[in-house]
Design a protein around this motif. Sequence first.
Motif, PDB file in Angstrom:
ATOM      1  N   ARG A 157       1.457  -1.925 -11.919  1.00  0.00           N
ATOM      2  CA  ARG A 157       0.592  -1.515 -13.132  1.00  0.00           C
ATOM      3  C   ARG A 157      -0.698  -0.812 -12.421  1.00  0.00           C
ATOM      4  O   ARG A 157      -1.493  -1.766 -12.338  1.00  0.00           O
ATOM      5  N   TRP A 158      -0.741   0.419 -12.415  1.00  0.00           N
ATOM      6  CA  TRP A 158      -1.810   0.857 -11.450  1.00  0.00           C
ATOM      7  C   TRP A 158      -3.092   1.084 -12.340  1.00  0.00           C
ATOM      8  O   TRP A 158      -2.982   1.525 -13.705  1.00  0.00           O
ATOM      9  N   SER A 159      -4.322   0.522 -12.154  1.00  0.00           N
ATOM     10  CA  SER A 159      -5.512   0.696 -12.650  1.00  0.00           C
ATOM     11  C   SER A 159      -6.356   1.671 -11.859  1.00  0.00           C
ATOM     12  O   SER A 159      -7.394   2.034 -12.161  1.00  0.00           O
ATOM     13  N   VAL A 160      -5.979   2.062 -10.508  1.00  0.00           N
ATOM     14  CA  VAL A 160      -6.670   2.754  -9.807  1.00  0.00           C
ATOM     15  C   VAL A 160      -6.445   4.227 -10.070  1.00  0.00           C
ATOM     16  O   VAL A 160      -5.303   4.614 -10.313  1.00  0.00           O
ATOM     17  N   PRO A 161      -7.581   5.172  -9.947  1.00  0.00           N
ATOM     18  CA  PRO A 161      -7.290   6.533 -10.445  1.00  0.00           C
ATOM     19  C   PRO A 161      -6.400   7.091  -9.236  1.00  0.00           C
ATOM     20  O   PRO A 161      -6.275   6.716  -8.099  1.00  0.00           O
ATOM     21  N   LEU A 162      -5.828   8.143  -9.396  1.00  0.00           N
ATOM     22  CA  LEU A 162      -4.831   8.926  -8.484  1.00  0.00           C
ATOM     23  C   LEU A 162      -5.588   9.322  -7.213  1.00  0.00           C
ATOM     24  O   LEU A 162      -4.889   9.204  -6.353  1.00  0.00           O
ATOM     25  N   GLY A 163      -6.661   9.768  -7.277  1.00  0.00           N
ATOM     26  CA  GLY A 163      -7.506  10.187  -5.983  1.00  0.00           C
ATOM     27  C   GLY A 163      -7.705   9.008  -5.199  1.00  0.00           C
ATOM     28  O   GLY A 163      -7.282   9.205  -3.978  1.00  0.00           O
ATOM     29  N   ALA A 164      -8.029   8.049  -5.557  1.00  0.00           N
ATOM     30  CA  ALA A 164      -8.367   6.677  -4.801  1.00  0.00           C
ATOM     31  C   ALA A 164      -7.030   6.086  -4.218  1.00  0.00           C
ATOM     32  O   ALA A 164      -6.946   5.584  -3.418  1.00  0.00           O
ATOM     33  N   ARG A 165      -6.015   6.362  -5.212  1.00  0.00           N
ATOM     34  CA  ARG A 165      -4.617   5.885  -4.590  1.00  0.00           C
ATOM     35  C   ARG A 165      -4.255   6.566  -3.327  1.00  0.00           C
ATOM     36  O   ARG A 165      -3.649   6.133  -2.563  1.00  0.00           O
ATOM     37  N   LEU A 166      -4.277   8.176  -3.577  1.00  0.00           N
ATOM     38  CA  LEU A 166      -3.962   8.779  -2.596  1.00  0.00           C
ATOM     39  C   LEU A 166      -4.778   8.600  -1.465  1.00  0.00           C
ATOM     40  O   LEU A 166      -4.186   8.631  -0.243  1.00  0.00           O
ATOM     41  N   LEU A 167      -6.100   8.536  -1.246  1.00  0.00           N
ATOM     42  CA  LEU A 167      -6.888   8.195  -0.026  1.00  0.00           C
ATOM     43  C   LEU A 167      -6.316   7.006   0.488  1.00  0.00           C
ATOM     44  O   LEU A 167      -6.226   6.789   1.699  1.00  0.00           O
ATOM     45  N   VAL A 168      -6.346   5.747  -0.257  1.00  0.00           N
ATOM     46  CA  VAL A 168      -5.969   4.290   0.366  1.00  0.00           C
ATOM     47  C   VAL A 168      -4.319   4.499   1.004  1.00  0.00           C
ATOM     48  O   VAL A 168      -4.224   4.107   2.031  1.00  0.00           O
ATOM     49  N   LEU A 169      -3.585   5.189   0.405  1.00  0.00           N
ATOM     50  CA  LEU A 169      -2.039   5.473   0.780  1.00  0.00           C
ATOM     51  C   LEU A 169      -2.105   6.218   2.039  1.00  0.00           C
ATOM     52  O   LEU A 169      -1.406   5.799   2.921  1.00  0.00           O
ATOM     53  N   CYS A 170      -2.849   7.230   2.340  1.00  0.00           N
ATOM     54  CA  CYS A 170      -2.762   8.017   3.445  1.00  0.00           C
ATOM     55  C   CYS A 170      -3.562   7.390   4.698  1.00  0.00           C
ATOM     56  O   CYS A 170      -3.289   7.535   5.776  1.00  0.00           O
ATOM     57  N   LEU A 171      -4.658   6.739   4.113  1.00  0.00           N
ATOM     58  CA  LEU A 171      -5.467   5.853   5.328  1.00  0.00           C
ATOM     59  C   LEU A 171      -4.483   4.837   5.741  1.00  0.00           C
ATOM     60  O   LEU A 171      -4.655   4.617   7.082  1.00  0.00           O
ATOM     61  N   GLY A 172      -3.852   4.386   4.881  1.00  0.00           N
ATOM     62  CA  GLY A 172      -2.901   3.152   5.408  1.00  0.00           C
ATOM     63  C   GLY A 172      -1.904   3.569   6.236  1.00  0.00           C
ATOM     64  O   GLY A 172      -1.404   2.911   7.246  1.00  0.00           O
ATOM     65  N   MET A 173      -1.364   4.979   5.722  1.00  0.00           N
ATOM     66  CA  MET A 173      -0.318   5.313   6.588  1.00  0.00           C
ATOM     67  C   MET A 173      -0.810   5.614   8.187  1.00  0.00           C
ATOM     68  O   MET A 173      -0.056   5.488   9.043  1.00  0.00           O
ATOM     69  N   GLY A 174      -2.101   6.396   8.141  1.00  0.00           N
ATOM     70  CA  GLY A 174      -2.519   6.646   9.264  1.00  0.00           C
ATOM     71  C   GLY A 174      -2.852   5.496  10.489  1.00  0.00           C
ATOM     72  O   GLY A 174      -2.692   5.555  11.435  1.00  0.00           O
ATOM     73  N   ALA A 175      -3.474   4.260   9.743  1.00  0.00           N
ATOM     74  CA  ALA A 175      -3.718   3.203  10.605  1.00  0.00           C
ATOM     75  C   ALA A 175      -2.560   2.489  10.799  1.00  0.00           C
ATOM     76  O   ALA A 175      -2.686   1.800  12.008  1.00  0.00           O
ATOM     77  N   THR A 176      -1.557   2.210  10.022  1.00  0.00           N
ATOM     78  CA  THR A 176      -0.305   1.705  10.426  1.00  0.00           C
ATOM     79  C   THR A 176       0.448   2.454  11.664  1.00  0.00           C
ATOM     80  O   THR A 176       1.039   1.783  12.660  1.00  0.00           O
TER      81      THR A 176
END
Length: 397
Positions: free
Chosen positions: A270-289
């Motif tokens: 159940r997401w409370s994080v806005p879409l922009g912040a969500r996309l930022l975290v996911l893409c940073l996570g993918m790059g870091a991983t």
Amino acid sequence: MFASLRIPGAARAFIPALIGRSALAMAGLAVLLAVQSRTGSFALAGLASAAFGVANVIAAPWRARAVDRWGQARALGLLALVQAAGFLALGIVATVPAEGPGWFLALAAAVGLSAPPLGAAMRVVWSSLTEPGAQREKAFSLDAVAEELLFVGGPVAITAIIVASSPGVGLAVVGVVGLAGTVGLITSAASRAQGARGAIAREHRARPLAVPGFTRVLVVLVGVGAVLGVVEIAAPALAAEQDAVPVAGWLLAAFASGSAIGGLLYGHIRWSVPLGARLLVLCLGMGATAVAVSLLGSVVGSLAVFAVGLVALGAFLAPSLITGYLVADSVVPVDGRTEASAWINTAVNLGASVASAVAGAAIDEAGAGIALLVVGLVAAAGAVVVPRRRLRAAVES
């Protein structure tokens, strides 16, 4: 998440759309095997497969625009008929003597150009059947996970069909499956409700690329696609380096499985994080991983450890795509949403195609680990252009 299928009209549209989309999962390999079988040349087969893929990517936004303008029934039906005829023609050419390779390349490009955008069309249907928020996120998650599984099983299925029969039969099966799935979708009530919008004046019709911030989202997703493209080259290369070529398929399956798991988890949060912040975290996570998997693989050198790393890396792929689809659904007016969804796929496919081409040379020079390291850094750096404020303002308005 599977409760989405209990929404009235959802299963009737989703199941045939999924059947039709399986044709795309089988098509590339079917074209490759058919041309190679007829000519004996992997070089020509690769060119035909590339012609199919490039034509599909280039034409995707314009096909989707046609769907937005003329309605799903008319546009998707026509595209599916043309593509089925193209597959049948390619199957015939693959079984009888032909004058030259031009036929293979032309027909492969034709079936790529005419591929009906069933994924984008189905996401528009999902939007019409669901309420914004958790219900729509679950539906989009189910859609993304199912699509990932198609691309795991599709190549296996078409290979078995071709081995049991012939490449020509395989191409015919792909054409029939695509046409049958499309007809099933466009005859559903939910699809028929997505009427033509040709009467809307051209100057007033939504253009996704004109929506503030949308192109920046596409730039970020090009980075996501680049990671995907490098993985598709790096996994077989690393397996070959360790004389374990048969393991390459399992490594790619590990990445796809991670993506499916990530999509399932995404749909249950159940997401409370806005879409922009969500996309930022996911893409940073993918790059870091990607960077971590590269470094860990270089230190440990174990294919089993690399496979586990690919599961973790893949877990960011489907959630990134789902978030991109949600952005398209949230910020683009309804008469441009099929095109917007297609642009999301185009950005990812473009990144994957460019990265695949570059990764081959990089791996020959420095190894698979370096290619993954570089693309991880690029993806993480690209994530900073996510237009968080614009997306928040667009969604709130």
